[in-house]
Design a protein around this motif. Structure first.
Motif, PDB file in Angstrom:
ATOM      1  N   ILE A 126      44.507  68.138  17.427  1.00 13.27           N
ATOM      2  CA  ILE A 126      44.299  66.712  17.738  1.00 13.27           C
ATOM      3  C   ILE A 126      45.191  66.283  18.903  1.00 13.27           C
ATOM      4  O   ILE A 126      44.774  65.531  19.786  1.00 13.27           O
ATOM      5  N   ALA A 127      46.421  66.789  18.919  1.00 12.76           N
ATOM      6  CA  ALA A 127      47.336  66.450  20.014  1.00 12.76           C
ATOM      7  C   ALA A 127      46.772  66.939  21.337  1.00 12.76           C
ATOM      8  O   ALA A 127      46.780  66.225  22.353  1.00 12.76           O
ATOM      9  N   SER A 128      46.266  68.189  21.361  1.00 15.62           N
ATOM     10  CA  SER A 128      45.682  68.739  22.590  1.00 15.62           C
ATOM     11  C   SER A 128      44.471  67.914  23.020  1.00 15.62           C
ATOM     12  O   SER A 128      44.285  67.605  24.210  1.00 15.62           O
TER      13      SER A 128
ATOM     14  N   ALA B 284      34.815  55.912   1.985  1.00 12.97           N
ATOM     15  CA  ALA B 284      34.741  55.035   3.166  1.00 12.97           C
ATOM     16  C   ALA B 284      34.966  55.826   4.451  1.00 12.97           C
ATOM     17  O   ALA B 284      34.301  55.603   5.462  1.00 12.97           O
ATOM     18  N   LEU B 285      35.898  56.766   4.408  1.00 12.66           N
ATOM     19  CA  LEU B 285      36.196  57.597   5.585  1.00 12.66           C
ATOM     20  C   LEU B 285      34.950  58.393   5.988  1.00 12.66           C
ATOM     21  O   LEU B 285      34.608  58.496   7.166  1.00 12.66           O
ATOM     22  N   ALA B 286      34.256  58.941   5.006  1.00 13.86           N
ATOM     23  CA  ALA B 286      33.062  59.740   5.289  1.00 13.86           C
ATOM     24  C   ALA B 286      31.983  58.883   5.934  1.00 13.86           C
ATOM     25  O   ALA B 286      31.386  59.265   6.945  1.00 13.86           O
ATOM     26  N   VAL B 287      31.757  57.697   5.374  1.00 16.84           N
ATOM     27  CA  VAL B 287      30.682  56.855   5.904  1.00 16.84           C
ATOM     28  C   VAL B 287      31.045  56.310   7.289  1.00 16.84           C
ATOM     29  O   VAL B 287      30.204  56.172   8.175  1.00 16.84           O
ATOM     30  N   ARG B 288      32.347  56.043   7.498  1.00 21.31           N
ATOM     31  CA  ARG B 288      32.761  55.556   8.820  1.00 21.31           C
ATOM     32  C   ARG B 288      32.574  56.641   9.878  1.00 21.31           C
ATOM     33  O   ARG B 288      32.086  56.393  10.974  1.00 21.31           O
ATOM     34  N   THR B 289      32.933  57.864   9.536  1.00 21.22           N
ATOM     35  CA  THR B 289      32.789  58.976  10.481  1.00 21.22           C
ATOM     36  C   THR B 289      31.310  59.225  10.786  1.00 21.22           C
ATOM     37  O   THR B 289      30.934  59.485  11.924  1.00 21.22           O
ATOM     38  N   MET B 290      30.464  59.123   9.745  1.00 17.69           N
ATOM     39  CA  MET B 290      29.025  59.320   9.949  1.00 17.69           C
ATOM     40  C   MET B 290      28.489  58.355  11.008  1.00 17.69           C
ATOM     41  O   MET B 290      27.677  58.722  11.850  1.00 17.69           O
ATOM     42  N   GLY B 291      28.962  57.118  10.962  1.00 12.06           N
ATOM     43  CA  GLY B 291      28.483  56.127  11.925  1.00 12.06           C
ATOM     44  C   GLY B 291      28.935  56.412  13.342  1.00 12.06           C
ATOM     45  O   GLY B 291      28.302  55.998  14.312  1.00 12.06           O
TER      46      GLY B 291
ATOM     47  N   MET C 128      37.485  71.046   6.534  1.00 12.45           N
ATOM     48  CA  MET C 128      37.048  69.804   5.874  1.00 12.45           C
ATOM     49  C   MET C 128      37.134  69.913   4.352  1.00 12.45           C
ATOM     50  O   MET C 128      37.326  68.908   3.669  1.00 12.45           O
ATOM     51  N   GLN C 129      36.942  71.121   3.854  1.00 13.04           N
ATOM     52  CA  GLN C 129      36.933  71.308   2.400  1.00 13.04           C
ATOM     53  C   GLN C 129      38.377  71.259   1.888  1.00 13.04           C
ATOM     54  O   GLN C 129      38.999  72.282   1.660  1.00 13.04           O
ATOM     55  N   THR C 130      38.908  70.060   1.758  1.00 17.46           N
ATOM     56  CA  THR C 130      40.296  69.911   1.304  1.00 17.46           C
ATOM     57  C   THR C 130      40.446  68.616   0.517  1.00 17.46           C
ATOM     58  O   THR C 130      39.678  67.677   0.712  1.00 17.46           O
TER      59      THR C 130
ATOM     60  N   LYS D 181      41.294  63.272   7.360  1.00 18.83           N
ATOM     61  CA  LYS D 181      41.201  62.264   8.428  1.00 18.83           C
ATOM     62  C   LYS D 181      41.265  62.915   9.804  1.00 18.83           C
ATOM     63  O   LYS D 181      40.509  62.575  10.715  1.00 18.83           O
ATOM     64  N   LEU D 182      42.173  63.867   9.937  1.00 14.57           N
ATOM     65  CA  LEU D 182      42.340  64.539  11.230  1.00 14.57           C
ATOM     66  C   LEU D 182      41.084  65.331  11.604  1.00 14.57           C
ATOM     67  O   LEU D 182      40.637  65.320  12.759  1.00 14.57           O
ATOM     68  N   VAL D 183      40.507  66.014  10.632  1.00 14.18           N
ATOM     69  CA  VAL D 183      39.295  66.804  10.897  1.00 14.18           C
ATOM     70  C   VAL D 183      38.148  65.879  11.294  1.00 14.18           C
ATOM     71  O   VAL D 183      37.413  66.156  12.246  1.00 14.18           O
ATOM     72  N   TYR D 184      38.008  64.749  10.584  1.00 15.44           N
ATOM     73  CA  TYR D 184      36.943  63.800  10.917  1.00 15.44           C
ATOM     74  C   TYR D 184      37.127  63.236  12.329  1.00 15.44           C
ATOM     75  O   TYR D 184      36.166  62.989  13.051  1.00 15.44           O
ATOM     76  N   LEU D 185      38.386  63.047  12.692  1.00 17.64           N
ATOM     77  CA  LEU D 185      38.696  62.553  14.026  1.00 17.64           C
ATOM     78  C   LEU D 185      38.210  63.539  15.088  1.00 17.64           C
ATOM     79  O   LEU D 185      37.574  63.169  16.090  1.00 17.64           O
ATOM     80  N   TYR D 186      38.481  64.805  14.838  1.00 20.71           N
ATOM     81  CA  TYR D 186      38.043  65.878  15.745  1.00 20.71           C
ATOM     82  C   TYR D 186      36.509  65.915  15.811  1.00 20.71           C
ATOM     83  O   TYR D 186      35.905  66.027  16.882  1.00 20.71           O
TER      84      TYR D 186
END
Length: 965
Positions: free
Chosen positions: A55-57, A121-128, A75-77, A84-89
């Motif tokens: 994420i930093a890179s 909520a994180l999942a649905v936000r990332t989907m959008g 993601m499987q964690t 959150k970091l994986v979804y960001l990527y």
């Protein structure tokens, strides 16, 4: 980037340490390979560290898309921070790796059913946020579940996701029924869910302005107002903006909404305050002014606006731009708050200038002494732009408040005595305006002004001083010397000064002809023969011709009494002001421009209007009356006056006889190379160059009352008014007048022309009979029109294919178009024609029925008709009487429809039939009519309303001709 920032901030709450900066410092080679190994490590801590490095890179701009499959595997964690970091990527790289992104779909589906609401909520936000078409269809089911989730945090996140998904694939969202689910969320028990649902629906509605997604009704409004008190500040803004689009049914509902919105005025967030002000400004339109609550509301609006001015300068500026609009609409709100707009020494210049503008708008007899003292102080500041504006402001005060004019002039004279160059110049410019406003009152100061003549170096100030000398030449002994001093560098002056100097010397000559003959000849020669500026040259020729042909007429034209200048020349046009009031708190209110002027490619920019004021008789049954309030997207074309086009006319043949060279070609030619008129229409025009005022057809009329007949008691409201069940007849064919003689044979060497005009299948035609009453054969016919009110011109050459023998007549049909040069004629439907044949060129004029200019698409929508009738000022309504016409309303409607006069509605009141009709001219001007027909009465009334009332007389004549035919 905003999403990343939000996510990274949230990570801090889940245990990230302040040492995260170390992830941004690595410069190792082979980094991708190492990160790949770490991401596939069995140790959870090592995996998390590796994802942080990725994420930093990514944040500093490195391409780490090669690690996509490895990151997705993480993601499987159960670790929320890692997820959150994986979804960001994923959000960042899904678009460049759509095939790989599909791997994440299963995880999304699984996370949407996680027991932890934060993960759902994180999942649905990332989907959008993943804008990949291939994935969207897989996300519908998880999104549907989240919209109905038991946790409000998940529901509010899902609501925003629907708007994002609609932006990617609108059809999918509609097919899946998500819009209906969103509408249901407006009734949710949680205020934040309501706010997000409103925000999502508003955003979707903007791109589909006619969809009526936000079907606002009293029940929905009540739910929104309940949620308003409990949701976050940005939620409140969404709800308030939504409320602003609602039109209350009556003044009681309007008052009720205002009472519940008023507490928002004390909110700490300035955006909430401005949104609340917008709602109140709109709903106040419906409150009767004699209502006690109306006065209370005015008092409540002032303190929050004043409080906004204690914020930082940037916020102050936004507040001031909005206040500027509010003060133009309702100055009474801040009339007692003048002091807060006094400038502080440390205000930035943009705040100072805006405050100054509002001070002038609030200036009145009660506070003018205070304002003038302040302005005089500002005029000694060091900031040149600010000083200039302050001096101009003193002049505006004099024009606005008559009682203060003398004090203002005295203040300006004091400033002139300071001898500060730019102050003197601005003072002279505003004193010129004061002379225009109050003629023969302050001319005693002219001597002082003349003393400063040499110090003027700015074009506007020089032009103002020249105007003063020319206008009051009879009071200035050495006026000729003063003006002559300007002539020495005539060609170095700006156009503004040259034009003013030319006019001033002509005025001087008309006042003192014996002493200034040489001076006027010198300036006319400079303006016409030595200048290449067409404006200057044309004005010079006008004066030259006026002076040489009719000095008495010249005196009447040049020394005519001037109209007084208006109090406020910089007010925003009323229709635009209404729209901007509806956009308070947005960029439109800062730019003072409608959104359509600066939002590129926006399909959904709607023109908003304030509702009709209380007691206007307007029905407000429609939940959104904005769409019906716009009469026509395209403003009607303005007919230029003859005064606007004098230069064009003079260009035909007005060079002095001493000048050599061919005359310029007429720009009005429709038929190619040859100018039949031989370089001029002098004989045709008869030398009549008198200008007439332009027809005003702007859209700036404030809403006014409906005609009395609209407000008469009707059983079922508007529906009855527009019930066409009374039977409007079918068209009976277009009316064509019988032919009349336009050009008698004795005036045209044996050629007689008779003719008429008609409109057939949408084409305007000039139908002529050419008769040869001479002894010789006539050939080589051609035709040309002079400029005219509606730009009529031949659509092709005059087709006379065979020679016309003596005593022979030939019928000719000439198709016309309306793309020719335009000039207002007197009368409006006058047409000047030149016809050429092998014998000579002949001139005649004729009048065409204006009905042939009525277009086939002139039938207005019913709601638009009603809104337009209200929008056109009452002063523009003209009434005419049709005498000795025996017909009933059905016959009248049928006849008129044949000439493209369309009946919109029919109504019977007390035995009298009322037909409401519309027609549209070829230049875009709409004419609205009310025809009253009384059974058994041969006399009928026609009321005509139009933004260009000059056409009404011609329209009535067409009514008379069609109905009497």
């Amino acid at each position: 980037m905003q999403e990343w920032a939000n996510q990274l901030c949230e990570n801090r709450q889940f245990g990230s340490k302040m040492t995260d900066s170390k992830y941004f410092t690595t410069t190792k080679k082979g980094e991708i390979f190492e990160l790949k190994a770490e991401l596939n490590s069995d140790k959870k801590e090592k995996k998390k560290e590796a994802v942080k490095k990725v994420i930093a890179s990514m944040t500093v701009g490195k391409d780490v898309s090669a690690l996509f499959p490895d990151v997705v595997n993480c993601m499987q964690t159960d670790n929320l921070e890692l997820k959150k970091l994986v979804y960001l990527y994923l959000m960042n790289y899904a678009k460049s790796q759509p095939d790989m992104a599909i791997m994440a779909v299963n995880t999304f589906v699984k996370d949407c059913e996680d027991p932890n609401p934060l993960i759902r909520a994180l999942a649905v936000r990332t989907m959008g946020c993943i804008r990949v078409d291939k994935i969207t269809e897989y996300l519908c089911e998880p999104l549907r579940k989240c919209l109905k989730d038991e946790d409000p945090y998940v529901r509010k996140t899902a609501a925003v996701c629907v708007a994002k998904l609609h932006d990617i694939n609108a059809q999918l969202v509609e097919d899946q029924g998500f819009l209906d689910t969103l509408k249901d969320l407006i009734s949710d028990s949680n205020p934040m869910v309501v706010a997000n649902a409103v925000a999502a629906l508003s955003e979707i509605a903007e791109s589909h302005p006619n969809s009526n997604l936000l079907d606002l009704n009293p029940q929905t409004i009540n739910k929104l107002l309940t949620a308003l008190n409990e949701c976050t500040e940005w939620g409140q803004i969404f709800i308030l903006d939504c409320l602003a689009n609602y039109t209350p049914r009556d003044d009681r509902e309007s008052q009720s909404i205002c009472e519940r919105v008023t507490p928002r005025l004390s909110h700490a967030n300035s955006a909430v305050v401005l949104s609340a002000v917008k709602v109140l400004m709109k709903f106040m339109e419906m409150l009767p002014k004699d209502l006690d609550y109306y006065g209370t509301l005015l008092k409540k609006l002032a303190p929050p606006l004043v409080t906004l001015l204690s914020a930082e300068p940037e916020l102050q500026y936004v507040a001031l731009r909005n206040i500027n609009l509010i003060v133009q609409r309702r100055p009474e709100i801040l009339k007692h708050e003048m002091k807060v707009f006094f400038v502080k020494y440390n205000d930035p210049i943009y705040v100072k200038l805006e405050k100054l503008d509002i001070m002038i708008r609030l200036a009145s007899q009660a506070n003018i002494a205070q304002v003038l003292a302040e302005l005089k102080e500002y005029a000694t500041e060091v900031d040149v732009d600010f000083v200039r504006k302050a001096v101009r402001a003193i002049g505006r005060c004099a024009i606005k408040v008559e009682q203060s004019a003398e004090r203002c002039v005295s203040t300006l004279l004091d400033l002139i005595q300071t001898k500060v160059n730019y102050v003197v110049q601005e003072a002279i410019v505003v004193i010129k305006d004061i002379f225009r406003k109050y003629p023969n009152k302050y001319e005693s100061v002219i001597a002082t002004l003349c003393e400063n003549l040499d110090s003027l170096d700015e074009p506007e100030a020089r032009a103002a001083m020249i105007w003063i000398v020319g206008e009051y030449a009879e009071r200035i002994d050495n006026a000729d010397e003063l003006l002559e001093s300007f002539l020495e560098g005539f060609h170095d002056e700006s156009t503004q000064v040259q034009l003013q100097l030319l006019t001033a010397i002509v005025k001087l000559f008309l006042k003192k002809p014996t002493e200034t003959q040489e001076l006027v000849q010198q300036v006319l020669s400079l303006a016409t023969q030595d200048s290449d500026n067409p404006d200057l040259r044309d004005r010079g020729y006008i004066y030259w011709r006026l002076l040489s042909t009719d000095p008495v007429a010249a005196k009447e034209v040049v020394l005519a009494e001037k109209p007084l200048i208006s109090e406020e020349t910089d007010l925003i046009e009323p229709t635009l002001l209404e729209e901007l009031i509806c956009h308070i708190g947005t960029l439109a209110s800062v730019y003072h421009k409608p959104p359509s002027a600066f939002v590129e490619g926006s399909r959904g920019v709607q023109h908003k209007r304030l509702p009709g004021s209380a007691g206007s008789g307007e029905s407000v049954e429609s939940p959104d009356a904005n769409t019906a309030a716009v009469a026509s997207e395209v403003p009607p074309a303005v007919i230029p006056s003859q005064g606007d086009l004098l230069g064009d006319l003079l260009n035909l043949d007005l060079t002095p006889t001493s000048t050599t060279g061919p005359p310029p070609a007429s720009s009005g030619m429709q038929m190619g190379a040859m100018d039949l008129l031989g370089g001029g229409l002098d004989s045709l025009l008869g030398g009549d160059l008198g200008g007439s005022p332009a027809i005003a057809s702007g859209l700036g009329a404030p809403p006014v009352a409906v005609p009395p007949s609209f407000t008469a008691p009707v059983s079922g409201g508007l529906d009855d008014l527009f019930d066409l069940g009374g039977g409007v007849g079918l068209p009976a064919g277009s009316y064509v007048p019988s032919k009349t003689v336009w050009l008698p044979a004795m005036k045209a060497k044996g050629l007689e022309i008779s003719g008429t005009f008609g409109r057939r299948a949408g084409v305007i035609q000039m139908e002529m009979t050419l008769t040869n009453k001479a002894m010789s054969v006539m050939t080589d016919f051609a035709i040309q029109f002079n400029r005219n009110s509606f730009g009529l011109a031949p659509a092709g050459p005059l087709q006379v294919l065979t020679p016309v023998s003596p005593n022979q007549s030939i019928e000719v049909v000439l198709p016309l178009n309306t793309v020719g040069p335009v000039m207002k004629m007197e009368p409006l439907n006058n047409l000047q024609v030149a016809v050429k044949n092998n014998i000579d060129v002949f001139y005649f004029s004729c009048q065409y029925p204006i009905s042939m200019l009525f277009l086939e698409d002139g039938k207005m929508e019913r709601q638009v008709f009603l809104a337009t009738w209200k929008d056109i000022p009452n002063d523009n309504e003209l009434q005419f009487q049709l005498k000795d016409c025996h017909f009933n309303s059905d016959v009248a409607s049928s006849k008129l429809q044949g000439s493209n006069i369309f009946t919109i509605a029919k109504r019977t009141v007390e035995g009298q039939d009322m037909l409401y009709q519309s027609m549209k001219l070829t230049n875009g001007i709409w004419v609205l009519a009310e025809l009253r027909v009384q059974a058994g009465n041969p006399n009928h009334m026609v009321s005509l309303k139009c933004r260009a009332p000059e056409v009404s007389q011609c329209v009535f004549l067409s009514y008379e001709a069609v109905l009497k035919n």
